[in-house]
Design a protein around this motif. Structure first.
Motif, PDB file in Angstrom:
ATOM      1  N   GLY A   1       0.818  -1.205   0.000  1.00 18.32           N
ATOM      2  CA  GLY A   1       0.000   0.000   0.000  1.00 18.32           C
ATOM      3  C   GLY A   1       0.853   1.257   0.000  1.00 18.32           C
ATOM      4  N   ILE A   2       0.241   2.363   0.457  1.00 18.44           N
ATOM      5  CA  ILE A   2       0.918   3.662   0.497  1.00 18.44           C
ATOM      6  C   ILE A   2       1.227   3.995   1.959  1.00 18.44           C
ATOM      7  N   ALA A   3       2.482   4.229   2.235  1.00 12.49           N
ATOM      8  CA  ALA A   3       2.911   4.543   3.603  1.00 12.49           C
ATOM      9  C   ALA A   3       3.225   6.027   3.710  1.00 12.49           C
ATOM     10  N   PHE A   4       2.888   6.593   4.859  1.00  9.57           N
ATOM     11  CA  PHE A   4       3.201   7.987   5.121  1.00  9.57           C
ATOM     12  C   PHE A   4       4.321   7.987   6.153  1.00  9.57           C
ATOM     13  N   VAL A   5       5.559   8.256   5.681  1.00 11.06           N
ATOM     14  CA  VAL A   5       6.743   8.050   6.524  1.00 11.06           C
ATOM     15  C   VAL A   5       7.686   9.251   6.435  1.00 11.06           C
ATOM     16  N   ASN A   6       8.659   9.263   7.317  1.00 15.84           N
ATOM     17  CA  ASN A   6       9.664  10.315   7.350  1.00 15.84           C
ATOM     18  C   ASN A   6      10.610  10.178   6.152  1.00 15.84           C
ATOM     19  N   ARG A   7      10.733  11.238   5.370  1.00 13.31           N
ATOM     20  CA  ARG A   7      11.574  11.205   4.169  1.00 13.31           C
ATOM     21  C   ARG A   7      13.016  10.797   4.493  1.00 13.31           C
ATOM     22  N   ILE A   8      13.529  11.222   5.639  1.00  9.60           N
ATOM     23  CA  ILE A   8      14.910  10.931   6.013  1.00  9.60           C
ATOM     24  C   ILE A   8      15.157   9.428   6.064  1.00  9.60           C
ATOM     25  N   PHE A   9      14.130   8.671   6.443  1.00 12.07           N
ATOM     26  CA  PHE A   9      14.295   7.229   6.573  1.00 12.07           C
ATOM     27  C   PHE A   9      14.308   6.502   5.232  1.00 12.07           C
ATOM     28  N   ILE A  10      13.741   7.122   4.194  1.00 12.99           N
ATOM     29  CA  ILE A  10      13.587   6.395   2.924  1.00 12.99           C
ATOM     30  C   ILE A  10      14.269   7.132   1.759  1.00 12.99           C
ATOM     31  N   GLU A  11      15.115   8.101   2.073  1.00 12.59           N
ATOM     32  CA  GLU A  11      15.780   8.869   1.012  1.00 12.59           C
ATOM     33  C   GLU A  11      16.558   7.959   0.064  1.00 12.59           C
ATOM     34  N   SER A  12      17.277   6.987   0.606  1.00 14.94           N
ATOM     35  CA  SER A  12      18.070   6.091  -0.254  1.00 14.94           C
ATOM     36  C   SER A  12      17.157   5.236  -1.135  1.00 14.94           C
ATOM     37  N   TYR A  13      15.989   4.839  -0.602  1.00 16.41           N
ATOM     38  CA  TYR A  13      15.054   4.041  -1.396  1.00 16.41           C
ATOM     39  C   TYR A  13      14.471   4.865  -2.539  1.00 16.41           C
ATOM     40  N   LEU A  14      14.234   6.151  -2.305  1.00 18.98           N
ATOM     41  CA  LEU A  14      13.749   7.023  -3.373  1.00 18.98           C
ATOM     42  C   LEU A  14      14.810   7.187  -4.454  1.00 18.98           C
ATOM     43  N   GLU A  15      16.066   7.366  -4.036  1.00 18.71           N
ATOM     44  CA  GLU A  15      17.160   7.526  -4.995  1.00 18.71           C
ATOM     45  C   GLU A  15      17.351   6.265  -5.830  1.00 18.71           C
ATOM     46  N   GLN A  16      17.164   5.102  -5.214  1.00 21.26           N
ATOM     47  CA  GLN A  16      17.343   3.836  -5.920  1.00 21.26           C
ATOM     48  C   GLN A  16      16.125   3.448  -6.751  1.00 21.26           C
ATOM     49  N   GLY A  17      15.005   4.146  -6.545  1.00 20.79           N
ATOM     50  CA  GLY A  17      13.782   3.808  -7.268  1.00 20.79           C
ATOM     51  C   GLY A  17      13.020   2.647  -6.657  1.00 20.79           C
ATOM     52  N   VAL A  18      13.433   2.228  -5.454  1.00 26.84           N
ATOM     53  CA  VAL A  18      12.722   1.155  -4.765  1.00 26.84           C
ATOM     54  C   VAL A  18      11.351   1.644  -4.310  1.00 26.84           C
ATOM     55  N   LEU A  19      11.270   2.928  -3.918  1.00 30.20           N
ATOM     56  CA  LEU A  19      10.018   3.577  -3.563  1.00 30.20           C
ATOM     57  C   LEU A  19       9.862   4.836  -4.411  1.00 30.20           C
ATOM     58  N   ILE A  20       8.627   5.272  -4.592  1.00 29.34           N
ATOM     59  CA  ILE A  20       8.353   6.525  -5.284  1.00 29.34           C
ATOM     60  C   ILE A  20       7.367   7.332  -4.443  1.00 29.34           C
ATOM     61  N   GLU A  21       7.333   8.644  -4.652  1.00 23.47           N
ATOM     62  CA  GLU A  21       6.332   9.478  -3.996  1.00 23.47           C
ATOM     63  C   GLU A  21       4.995   9.254  -4.692  1.00 23.47           C
ATOM     64  N   ALA A  22       4.010   8.888  -3.911  1.00 21.88           N
ATOM     65  CA  ALA A  22       2.730   8.464  -4.485  1.00 21.88           C
ATOM     66  C   ALA A  22       1.744   9.605  -4.660  1.00 21.88           C
ATOM     67  N   ILE A  23       1.595  10.424  -3.618  1.00 26.67           N
ATOM     68  CA  ILE A  23       0.565  11.465  -3.620  1.00 26.67           C
ATOM     69  C   ILE A  23       1.152  12.741  -3.053  1.00 26.67           C
ATOM     70  N   ASP A  24       0.879  13.854  -3.699  1.00 25.19           N
ATOM     71  CA  ASP A  24       1.341  15.154  -3.220  1.00 25.19           C
ATOM     72  C   ASP A  24       0.310  15.698  -2.234  1.00 25.19           C
ATOM     73  N   MET A  25       0.604  15.553  -0.945  1.00 18.43           N
ATOM     74  CA  MET A  25      -0.340  15.961   0.095  1.00 18.43           C
ATOM     75  C   MET A  25       0.155  17.227   0.785  1.00 18.43           C
ATOM     76  N   ASN A  26      -0.774  18.079   1.203  1.00 15.06           N
ATOM     77  CA  ASN A  26      -0.422  19.242   2.011  1.00 15.06           C
ATOM     78  C   ASN A  26      -0.116  18.790   3.436  1.00 15.06           C
ATOM     79  N   ILE A  27       1.037  19.220   3.947  1.00 11.92           N
ATOM     80  CA  ILE A  27       1.484  18.792   5.265  1.00 11.92           C
ATOM     81  C   ILE A  27       1.120  19.850   6.298  1.00 11.92           C
ATOM     82  N   ILE A  28       0.752  19.406   7.477  1.00 15.22           N
ATOM     83  CA  ILE A  28       0.454  20.320   8.579  1.00 15.22           C
ATOM     84  C   ILE A  28       1.701  21.129   8.901  1.00 15.22           C
ATOM     85  N   GLN A  29       1.606  22.432   8.876  1.00 16.52           N
ATOM     86  CA  GLN A  29       2.776  23.285   9.042  1.00 16.52           C
ATOM     87  C   GLN A  29       3.051  23.680  10.492  1.00 16.52           C
ATOM     88  N   ASP A  30       2.042  23.673  11.319  1.00 15.31           N
ATOM     89  CA  ASP A  30       2.271  24.055  12.706  1.00 15.31           C
ATOM     90  C   ASP A  30       2.430  22.806  13.579  1.00 15.31           C
TER      91      ASP A  30
END
Length: 306
Positions: free
Chosen positions: A235-264
């Motif tokens: 499925g789609i996981a909502f996780v900390n980018r720092i933990f999966i940065e290498s997976y994004l670079e390798q193409g193992v994971l991709i960003e699925a949905i562009d969501m607005n993040i809570i800013q405060d």
């Protein structure tokens, strides 16, 4: 009953045989040459063999002495190694660090300089937990805490703010980076991490999306399992980018949905200790070592010591 040779004689013999001199052995052992000679004679009497030929200008090993020196050399090396192995924990100072499991696995372990710690006689005991343990009651020296509000310990350093991103396996969706696609969300399995302060329900509400009554969800206690589930195409996981940065670079994971993040009130990771613990030089050294791993590119607020 075992009959052991005089241990002092063994030590004096090994030094004399290695240095080929009673005098040099005495200097190494901080005793007199006469004391060395006496111990050698006692050992020879115990064995029933002459170990040295005493010459006018020095000493020379007999054939028995050569064989004995070779054997006890191996034994003494084994004894030294056994002593080092069993005594390592007592020779080094244990520093206990509490840290969230995924942060330990994905951020700290790949960065920690084990050689540097070993050179400074420091061993680290990790307590992997998301809980905010009391430093004194739980005998914790350093803690990395995950929270929205800054901890009130005397020593508190912001490591980084959480940067959440929705990710999935490349073949899980047809087209990545879909802007707030309700249809995609409702037909996907949302992977939830129960220990995270920002979860899917808050994100959906922040994007004015009502939860679907039949929404498929799967829950994990920490992010490591959520990330693995996303990699396996669950499925789609909502996780900390720092933990999966290498997976994004390798193409193992991709960003699925562009969501607005809570800013405060964004959750952050803080490096903390207290005054009492930081009086220990080893704790100070490890605290400063972890500080050195901070990547300025991922810091979004002031990181000066509070």
């Amino acid at each position: 009953m075992r009959s052991f040779p005089p241990l002092k004689g063994i030590i004096y013999f090994e030094a004399s045989a290695r240095l080929q001199s009673f005098k040099l052995a005495a200097e190494e052992l901080f005793v007199t040459p006469g004391a060395v000679s006496h111990q050698i004679q006692t050992l020879e009497g115990f064995i029933g063999q002459k170990l040295f030929i005493r010459q006018h200008r020095g000493i020379k090993l007999t054939n028995a002495g050569v064989r004995y020196f070779n054997r006890i050399g191996l034994i003494l090396r084994d004894l030294d190694q056994a002593t080092t192995d069993i005594g390592f924990v007592t020779k080094t100072q244990k520093i206990t660090v509490s840290i969230p499991p995924t942060l330990l696995n994905k951020w700290l372990l790949p960065r920690i300089n084990y050689t540097y710690l070993s050179e400074n006689d420091i061993s680290v005991v990790f307590v992997d937990t998301i809980e905010m343990l009391d430093l004194n009651k739980e005998k914790i020296d350093i803690s990395i805490r995950y929270s929205i509000d800054k901890p009130n310990e005397k020593y508190c350093r912001l490591l980084f703010q959480e940067q959440m991103v929705a990710v999935c396996a490349p073949d899980y969706i047809d087209k990545p980076i879909t802007k707030n696609s309700m249809e995609l969300l409702f037909t996907s399995t949302l992977i939830e991490t129960t220990n995270r302060l920002i979860q899917w329900d808050l994100i959906l509400a922040n994007n004015h999306i009502k939860s679907h009554p039949n929404q498929s969800k799967i829950y994990f206690q920490n992010s490591m399992h959520a990330i693995e589930a996303a990699i396996q195409g669950i499925g789609i996981a909502f996780v900390n980018r720092i933990f999966i940065e290498s997976y994004l670079e390798q193409g193992v994971l991709i960003e699925a949905i562009d969501m607005n993040i809570i800013q405060d009130k964004i959750p952050s990771y803080y490096l903390v200790s207290n005054y009492e613990k930081m009086q220990d030089p080893a704790t100070q050294l490890l605290y400063q070592e972890i500080e050195s791993y901070i990547d300025d590119d991922i810091i979004t607020v002031d990181v000066n010591l509070f």
